[in-house]
Design a protein around this motif. Structure first.
Motif, PDB file in Angstrom:
ATOM      1  N   LYS A 124       0.826  -1.207   0.000  1.00  0.00           N
ATOM      2  CA  LYS A 124       0.000   0.000   0.000  1.00  0.00           C
ATOM      3  C   LYS A 124       0.861   1.259   0.000  1.00  0.00           C
ATOM      4  N   PRO A 180     -11.852   2.580   6.243  1.00  0.00           N
ATOM      5  CA  PRO A 180     -11.119   1.400   6.726  1.00  0.00           C
ATOM      6  C   PRO A 180      -9.797   1.757   7.395  1.00  0.00           C
ATOM      7  N   LEU A 575     -13.625  -4.661   8.830  1.00  0.00           N
ATOM      8  CA  LEU A 575     -12.473  -4.675   7.933  1.00  0.00           C
ATOM      9  C   LEU A 575     -12.505  -5.885   7.011  1.00  0.00           C
ATOM     10  N   ASN A 578     -15.328  -5.398   4.500  1.00  0.00           N
ATOM     11  CA  ASN A 578     -14.967  -4.406   3.485  1.00  0.00           C
ATOM     12  C   ASN A 578     -13.998  -4.996   2.466  1.00  0.00           C
ATOM     13  N   TRP A 579     -13.063  -5.820   2.943  1.00  0.00           N
ATOM     14  CA  TRP A 579     -12.108  -6.465   2.027  1.00  0.00           C
ATOM     15  C   TRP A 579     -12.817  -7.437   1.098  1.00  0.00           C
ATOM     16  N   SER A 582     -14.783  -5.585  -1.494  1.00  0.00           N
ATOM     17  CA  SER A 582     -13.917  -4.939  -2.497  1.00  0.00           C
ATOM     18  C   SER A 582     -13.478  -5.913  -3.579  1.00  0.00           C
ATOM     19  N   LYS A 583     -13.563  -7.220  -3.288  1.00  0.00           N
ATOM     20  CA  LYS A 583     -13.168  -8.231  -4.262  1.00  0.00           C
ATOM     21  C   LYS A 583     -14.318  -8.649  -5.166  1.00  0.00           C
ATOM     22  N   LYS A 587     -18.500  -2.672  -6.374  1.00  0.00           N
ATOM     23  CA  LYS A 587     -17.886  -2.148  -5.160  1.00  0.00           C
ATOM     24  C   LYS A 587     -18.768  -1.090  -4.509  1.00  0.00           C
TER      25      LYS A 587
END
Length: 592
Positions: A124, A180, A575, A578-579, A582-583, A587
């Protein structure tokens, strides 16, 4: 073949995660299966903490703020003043293992989870996958294998794994869709706070400096402040158990941690060079991270001209900090100030190392295949050499049970039985048979967090500590012979059983802390208690053959534990959710 390996290292997260798993398992997982472990420096302190917490969890209850099962069974407030909340999940999932396997599995899981976190966090920062992998391997060399078995460095290790996450989170807070990272910042600070107080103080100081930098250059200053405040509030919620415990116990006048001459704990060029010789374990070994820091300094100096402007500033701050923790800084003048609580200026070395790692392994200039592969291989070999030294040196250590047979100790509360083994220049091996005996954790206690008078330097602290730790029980101000009673513990109880009935004023060797709830029963039922001149529990009773002391946390701790656990579960679920979202192909539902 080499081309395929390069392709996988550069492009496959799955392959790199597998490599990290295998490397951590080989370097830190093999010790899970050993039959003895190294016991040195303050290992006994931390092993006693793990044992005490495990006993509470085995009985299905949350740990008390005071220790009943360890530290001489005197109800000393180690749990309450030395944070342990972050370790609870690790202890819980390893409770069914034998003591050595439990200790080493906790360490293994700690390092594995932190290494995987760092791998993704550094990406990141726009590091390549190979740079992120090199970061993980470089961090292995920071983990001091010489004292790994003592579990006493988890506070430091949490900095290696969570400071990058905290800095990344602050960096991202001004951006859209950054909620996040609000949770990431809160979790990072809270985890360290729930592990080691000094580490979080340094960590917050570093984050404050970085926050000012981001604030100055951010176009969304109000958003940055707002989200930082929200993160701070969430972090306090996640740390509620630790904060309430410390605040509650701080209402007492407590003895402080052991003081050291600050000048003796500085960083010198000699110690950095000596550290690279990889000395065997004997006495106070020079921390190997000093030598790693020297190598890191050389890399920084050789490449500083090609760093970005911010990286050059950080590099300058790194060397300025190293000067501050050197003997050239007048540390001796600070021995009698609040700063002395850090004990060793060298505590800042881990912070310097992980920040330097962030500079080196996010640099585009150093995104070089040969350099990164050399770092990975060299770091693995260096870390493996620590393990080799640990194994070779340990072969010559005497075994604890050969020196002291616990079963044959006349008085398991006699501190003189322990002192020869507690010295820093002694090293012994301990096995599961010793570690499984409750008597082992009854041998010794420490000077920290003991009730005293309001005086800054109470002259009676040491005398009271010795008498309480030796379980000197006073009946009508007269010491009762140690063979006239027996002490046992069960869950949150301390039970005193007398050979002959006792009556009158009984001064128990159990520390008294305000806000803790004590219920004392005798053969005649419950009786009231008061604080003795030793700052211990004192009762007046009719003739009785047994006294049972029940200890409970303040009621507010029940609510604090519930809120903290609930907060952690919700934060982690958010978290993870959200991950996962996102996949997905869309979204739209991702946390904004």
């Amino acid at each position: 073949m080499l081309h395929k390996i390069k392709h996988y290292l550069v492009s496959s997260d799955f392959i790199n995660v597998l490599i990290i798993f295998l490397a951590v398992s080989l370097l830190f997982g093999v010790s899970i299966f050993q039959s003895t472990m190294t016991w040195r420096t303050d290992a006994y302190f931390h092993m006693s903490r793990i044992y005490d917490i495990s006993q509470y969890l085995h009985s299905g209850q949350f740990p008390l703020m005071v220790d009943v099962h360890a530290f001489a069974n005197t109800g000393q407030a180690i749990n309450g003043m030395y944070p342990n909340f972050s370790l609870l999940p690790f202890i819980f999932v390893t409770m069914g293992l034998k003591p050595i396997a439990q200790y080493q599995t906790i360490t293994y899981l700690f390092i594995l989870s932190g290494s995987l976190l760092n791998y993704f966090v550094f990406q990141k920062f726009h590091a390549t996958k190979l740079q992120a992998l090199a970061t993980v391997f470089a961090t292995f060399t920071f983990i001091n294998i010489f004292v790994q078995s003592s579990l006493n460095l988890h506070g430091v290790w949490s900095i290696y794994f969570l400071l990058p996450l905290a800095i990344l989170s602050i960096k991202k807070l001004s951006e859209p869709n950054s909620w996040p990272y609000v949770l990431g910042l809160a979790i990072a600070v809270s985890f360290v706070l729930n592990t080691h107080l000094l580490s979080v103080i340094f960590m917050v100081g570093i984050l404050a400096i970085y926050f000012i930098y981001e604030f100055v250059k951010s176009p969304n200053k109000l958003v940055l402040i707002f989200k930082t405040v929200i993160a701070a509030v969430i972090s306090m919620l996640l740390s509620l158990s630790t904060l309430i415990s410390i605040i509650s116990l701080s209402k007492n006048h407590l003895s402080t941690v052991q003081a050291f001459n600050l000048a003796d704990g500085t960083l010198t060029l000699e110690s950095m060079i000596h550290s690279l010789t990889n000395p065997t374990i004997f006495g106070i070994a020079t921390p190997p991270i000093y030598g790693v820091l020297l190598l890191t300094d050389i890399l920084l100096i050789l490449n500083v001209k090609k760093f970005s402007a911010p990286a050059k500033v950080v590099t300058g701050l790194i060397f300025a900090t190293e000067f501050m923790i050197s003997p050239y800084f007048p540390w001796k003048l600070l021995n009698d100030t609040p700063i002395a609580m850090i004990q060793f200026p060298g505590r800042l070395v881990p912070f310097i190392l992980i920040i330097a790692t962030m500079v080196l392994f996010t640099s585009k200039h150093l995104n070089n295949l040969g350099f990164l592969v050399a770092i990975i291989v060299g770091s693995f070999m260096l870390t493996m050499s620590y393990q080799t030294s640990n194994f070779v040196a340990k072969r010559d250590f005497p075994n604890f049970k050969d020196i002291k047979n616990i079963d044959n100790i006349d008085n398991p509360h006699d501190m003189k039985e322990f002192e020869p083994l507690a010295k820093y220049d002694e090293s012994t091996k301990i096995g599961n048979d010793t570690l499984s005996k409750p008597e082992f954790y009854r041998l010794h206690s420490y000077h920290e967090y003991i009730p005293q008078t309001a005086k800054k330097n109470d002259p009676d602290v040491d005398k009271n500590m010795v008498s309480v730790n030796n379980h000197e029980l006073l009946v009508n101000h007269q010491k009762l012979a140690s063979n006239s009673f027996k002490v046992t513990h069960k869950n949150d109880q301390l039970i005193y059983t007398f050979i002959k009935p006792q009556t009158g004023a009984i001064n128990l060797p159990v520390w008294y802390y305000q806000n803790m709830r004590y219920t004392i029963t005798t053969d005649h039922g419950s009786i009231t208690t008061s604080e003795s001149y030793r700052h211990t529990l004192q009762v007046k009773t009719k003739q009785t053959k047994q006294i049972t002391v029940n200890i409970h946390n303040p009621k507010i701790m029940t609510y604090a534990n519930f809120l903290a656990i609930t907060g952690w579960l919700i934060s982690l679920l958010l978290l993870i959710g959200n991950w996962v979202l996102s996949k997905l192909p869309t979204k739209k539902l991702v946390l904004k």
